[in-house]
Design a protein around this motif. Structure first.
Motif, short mmCIF file in Angstrom:
data_model
loop_
_atom_site.label_atom_id
_atom_site.label_comp_id
_atom_site.label_asym_id
_atom_site.label_seq_id
_atom_site.Cartn_x
_atom_site.Cartn_y
_atom_site.Cartn_z
N MET A 87 0.83 -1.21 0.00
CA MET A 87 0.00 0.00 0.00
C MET A 87 0.86 1.26 0.00
SD MET A 87 -3.02 -1.13 2.68
CE MET A 87 -3.81 0.46 2.61
N VAL A 88 1.95 1.25 0.78
CA VAL A 88 2.85 2.41 0.82
C VAL A 88 3.50 2.63 -0.54
CG1 VAL A 88 5.00 3.30 1.80
CG2 VAL A 88 3.30 2.24 3.30
N VAL A 89 3.95 1.54 -1.16
CA VAL A 89 4.59 1.64 -2.48
C VAL A 89 3.60 2.18 -3.51
CG1 VAL A 89 5.57 0.31 -4.38
CG2 VAL A 89 6.31 -0.13 -2.04
N LEU A 90 2.35 1.67 -3.50
CA LEU A 90 1.34 2.14 -4.44
C LEU A 90 1.02 3.62 -4.22
CD1 LEU A 90 -1.14 -0.89 -4.52
CD2 LEU A 90 0.38 -0.14 -6.35
N PHE A 91 0.92 4.03 -2.95
CA PHE A 91 0.64 5.43 -2.64
C PHE A 91 1.76 6.34 -3.13
CE2 PHE A 91 1.01 9.08 0.24
CZ PHE A 91 -0.24 9.63 0.09
N MET A 92 3.03 5.93 -2.88
CA MET A 92 4.17 6.73 -3.32
C MET A 92 4.23 6.79 -4.84
SD MET A 92 7.08 5.47 -0.58
CE MET A 92 8.33 6.52 -1.31
N TRP A 93 3.89 5.67 -5.51
CA TRP A 93 3.89 5.64 -6.98
C TRP A 93 2.83 6.60 -7.54
CZ3 TRP A 93 0.01 4.00 -10.39
CH2 TRP A 93 0.41 3.92 -11.73
N ARG A 94 1.65 6.57 -6.91
CA ARG A 94 0.59 7.46 -7.36
C ARG A 94 0.97 8.93 -7.16
NH1 ARG A 94 -5.74 7.37 -5.28
NH2 ARG A 94 -6.48 9.04 -6.64
N GLU A 95 1.56 9.23 -5.99
CA GLU A 95 1.99 10.61 -5.73
C GLU A 95 3.02 11.06 -6.76
OE1 GLU A 95 1.45 12.96 -2.94
OE2 GLU A 95 -0.42 11.85 -3.04
N ARG A 96 3.93 10.17 -7.10
CA ARG A 96 4.96 10.49 -8.08
C ARG A 96 4.36 10.72 -9.45
NH1 ARG A 96 10.35 6.81 -9.37
NH2 ARG A 96 11.28 8.24 -10.91
N GLN A 97 3.37 9.88 -9.83
CA GLN A 97 2.71 10.05 -11.13
C GLN A 97 1.99 11.38 -11.20
OE1 GLN A 97 4.34 7.52 -12.91
NE2 GLN A 97 2.40 7.37 -13.99
N GLU A 98 1.27 11.74 -10.13
CA GLU A 98 0.55 13.01 -10.10
C GLU A 98 1.51 14.18 -10.16
OE1 GLU A 98 -1.87 12.88 -6.65
OE2 GLU A 98 -3.39 11.55 -7.54
N LYS A 99 2.65 14.06 -9.46
CA LYS A 99 3.64 15.13 -9.47
C LYS A 99 4.23 15.32 -10.85
CE LYS A 99 7.83 16.71 -7.13
NZ LYS A 99 8.87 16.38 -6.10
N GLU A 100 4.54 14.18 -11.52
CA GLU A 100 5.09 14.26 -12.87
C GLU A 100 4.08 14.86 -13.84
OE1 GLU A 100 6.32 10.33 -13.87
OE2 GLU A 100 8.15 10.41 -12.64
N ALA A 101 2.79 14.48 -13.68
CA ALA A 101 1.75 15.04 -14.55
C ALA A 101 1.61 16.53 -14.33
CB ALA A 101 0.42 14.33 -14.27
N ALA A 102 1.69 16.95 -13.06
CA ALA A 102 1.60 18.38 -12.76
C ALA A 102 2.78 19.15 -13.35
CB ALA A 102 1.54 18.59 -11.25
N GLU A 103 3.98 18.54 -13.28
CA GLU A 103 5.16 19.20 -13.84
C GLU A 103 5.05 19.32 -15.35
OE1 GLU A 103 8.37 16.80 -12.51
OE2 GLU A 103 8.45 17.69 -10.50
N LYS A 104 4.51 18.29 -16.01
CA LYS A 104 4.32 18.35 -17.46
C LYS A 104 3.33 19.44 -17.84
CE LYS A 104 5.43 13.51 -18.47
NZ LYS A 104 4.89 12.22 -18.95
N LYS A 105 2.25 19.55 -17.06
CA LYS A 105 1.27 20.60 -17.33
C LYS A 105 1.88 21.98 -17.12
CE LYS A 105 -2.95 17.99 -16.27
NZ LYS A 105 -4.13 17.90 -15.39
N ALA A 106 2.73 22.09 -16.08
CA ALA A 106 3.37 23.38 -15.81
C ALA A 106 4.32 23.75 -16.93
CB ALA A 106 4.11 23.31 -14.48
N GLU A 107 5.07 22.73 -17.46
CA GLU A 107 5.98 22.99 -18.58
C GLU A 107 5.22 23.41 -19.83
OE1 GLU A 107 8.21 19.45 -19.09
OE2 GLU A 107 9.38 19.71 -17.24
N ALA A 108 4.00 22.87 -19.98
CA ALA A 108 3.17 23.22 -21.14
C ALA A 108 2.46 24.55 -20.97
CB ALA A 108 2.15 22.11 -21.41
N GLY A 109 2.65 25.20 -19.82
CA GLY A 109 2.04 26.49 -19.57
C GLY A 109 0.65 26.41 -18.99
N GLU A 110 0.26 25.24 -18.52
CA GLU A 110 -1.09 25.07 -17.97
C GLU A 110 -1.03 25.15 -16.45
OE1 GLU A 110 -4.68 21.77 -17.89
OE2 GLU A 110 -3.01 21.57 -19.27
N MET A 111 -1.79 26.08 -15.89
CA MET A 111 -1.84 26.22 -14.44
C MET A 111 -2.62 25.06 -13.84
SD MET A 111 -2.57 30.28 -14.02
CE MET A 111 -2.63 30.11 -12.23
#
Length: 425
Positions: A87-111
């Motif tokens: 469960m801890v590994v899955l939670f950390m993986w999900r957090e990492r995926q969301e963070k990477e998605a947010a960074e990609k959106k930020a790089e694309a200029g999307e708030m």
């Protein structure tokens, strides 16, 4: 057997018996050989102590039970630890995926912002209610890449619905709080404007209010604005649709007819400029920002210039001291748009000289020794004699509209007539 009083001796050898030999006379009087072949028997007459056998078996059984319990406890702990770790590994993986998605959106200029709570909203056209997603309209305004135009009173964004439909979302600027404070009046005015039936006016198709922000929804205009058509010469795509004089004259007539209709229904436009003239797929012109005058104060037909100034270069000179927008002021602003079409020059340009705008530059041309032909865009006026004749007629209309004296400016109904005469000349 206890009732068998005549029993003297027994022989129970080789029967695989187990346990303690009962205290019964014939058993104890029998020889030990009578119980041979029974390894698990104990007690008299055998020399095997039952206590040692039972305690040994009990110890073995007890050890077996303790081992099983320990094994079960250890197994349970390992299973629980494994599940928690997973469960801890899955939670950390999900957090990492969301963070990477947010960074990609930020790089694309999307708030990346949470969806705001919509206070009030509606789509006026019933056939579009399923196609328009209001949250998508709101989110479109968070991304700079969606921005289409940035005017005096609003910024317009392109919004793509989940259905694939494309609409324009107008985010009001300085009038936001005033609109929210008069929400009921605003909604009533928008509903009224939505039912205005004129082909040359941009009508609202809906609205969204959240926090202290008001968004107005409009049909998407695929050919952009008149400003873009006139002045974006460097765009390679525009070369395919280079504006010619007949098209520009039709656009001018469309604007004049839309503005004349507004004056007929006692509505004064607050920001007539080329950026607020929108072009549909067939290059029909539609005048936008018609809601602003009513949204500033729906109870009045005019608004104070302290709240409204219009776009720089299009503002009539009398606004500086009358502090009131007027019908003749609208005529002046339209005349500036006509001059912009005829000259292909912006209303304010450093090339005119210090303190000189397009209107002054045109009106002082004779003093500089310049002819009307030298004022007009030669890419248009030199194509044919017919085009030149029509352009000269339209120039006279523009000069009348931009007269400094209000009384000399014609009504928009008369302007429409003069433009139609120029077209047919």
């Amino acid at each position: 057997m206890r009732g068998m009083l005549s029993l003297i001796e027994v022989n129970l050898s080789n029967n695989w018996l187990s346990g303690a030999i009962p205290a019964f006379g014939p058993f104890q009087k029998s020889a030990a050989s009578s119980f041979s072949g029974n390894a698990k028997l104990c007690g008299d007459p055998l020399d095997v102590d039952c206590g040692s056998i039972y305690s040994s078996n009990y110890g073995m059984d007890h050890r077996r039970i303790s081992y099983r319990v320990a094994l079960a406890v250890v197994g349970s702990c390992v299973l629980i630890f494994s599940l928690v770790s997973l469960m801890v590994v899955l939670f950390m993986w999900r957090e990492r995926q969301e963070k990477e998605a947010a960074e990609k959106k930020a790089e694309a200029g999307e708030m990346v912002v949470p969806a705001p709570q919509v206070v009030a909203s509606t789509v006026f056209i019933e056939s579009l209610q399923q196609a328009i997603d209001l949250q998508s309209c709101v989110k479109a305004t968070f991304k700079e890449a969606n921005e289409l135009t940035n005017g005096t009173f609003s910024t317009i964004y392109k919004a793509v619905m989940p259905s694939g439909m494309v609409i324009c979302v107008k985010k009001l600027k300085s009038v936001d709080r005033a609109v929210i404070h008069h929400q009921t009046k605003m909604i009533r005015e928008l509903e009224r404007l939505a039912h205005i039936n004129h082909p040359n006016l941009v009508r609202p198709i809906g609205y969204v209010i959240y926090d202290d922000i008001a968004l107005l929804l409009h049909h998407h205009m695929p050919n952009g604005t008149l400003l873009h058509l006139l002045h974006n010469d460097g765009d390679s795509d525009d070369d395919k649709q280079k504006p010619d004089w007949p098209r520009l004259l039709s656009i001018a007539i469309d604007i004049a007819e839309g503005l004349a209709f507004l004056h007929q229904v006692a509505t004064i436009h607050l920001d007539i400029s080329s950026v607020n003239v929108f072009l549909d797929s067939h290059y029909n012109a539609l005048l936008g920002e018609i809601e602003i005058s009513k949204l500033l104060d729906p109870s009045k037909g005019t608004a104070s210039i302290s709240a409204v100034a219009g776009s720089f270069g299009y503002i009539p000179p009398e606004y500086a001291y009358t502090m009131q927008v007027t019908v003749p002021g609208n005529v002046y602003s339209f005349g500036v748009v006509l001059l912009e079409i005829l000259t292909s020059k912006l209303p304010v340009d450093e090339g005119f000289g210090e303190g000189v705008d397009l209107v002054k530059w045109v009106h002082t041309a004779p003093a500089r020794g310049e002819t009307p032909e030298q004022i007009m865009d030669p890419r248009l006026s030199t194509v044919s004699f017919a085009w030149r004749r029509q352009m000269l007629a339209v120039l006279k209309v523009a000069m009348l509209c931009t007269e400094r004296a209000l009384a000399k400016r014609p009504k928009m109904k008369k302007v429409v007539e003069m433009l139609l005469e120029a077209k047919n000349s």
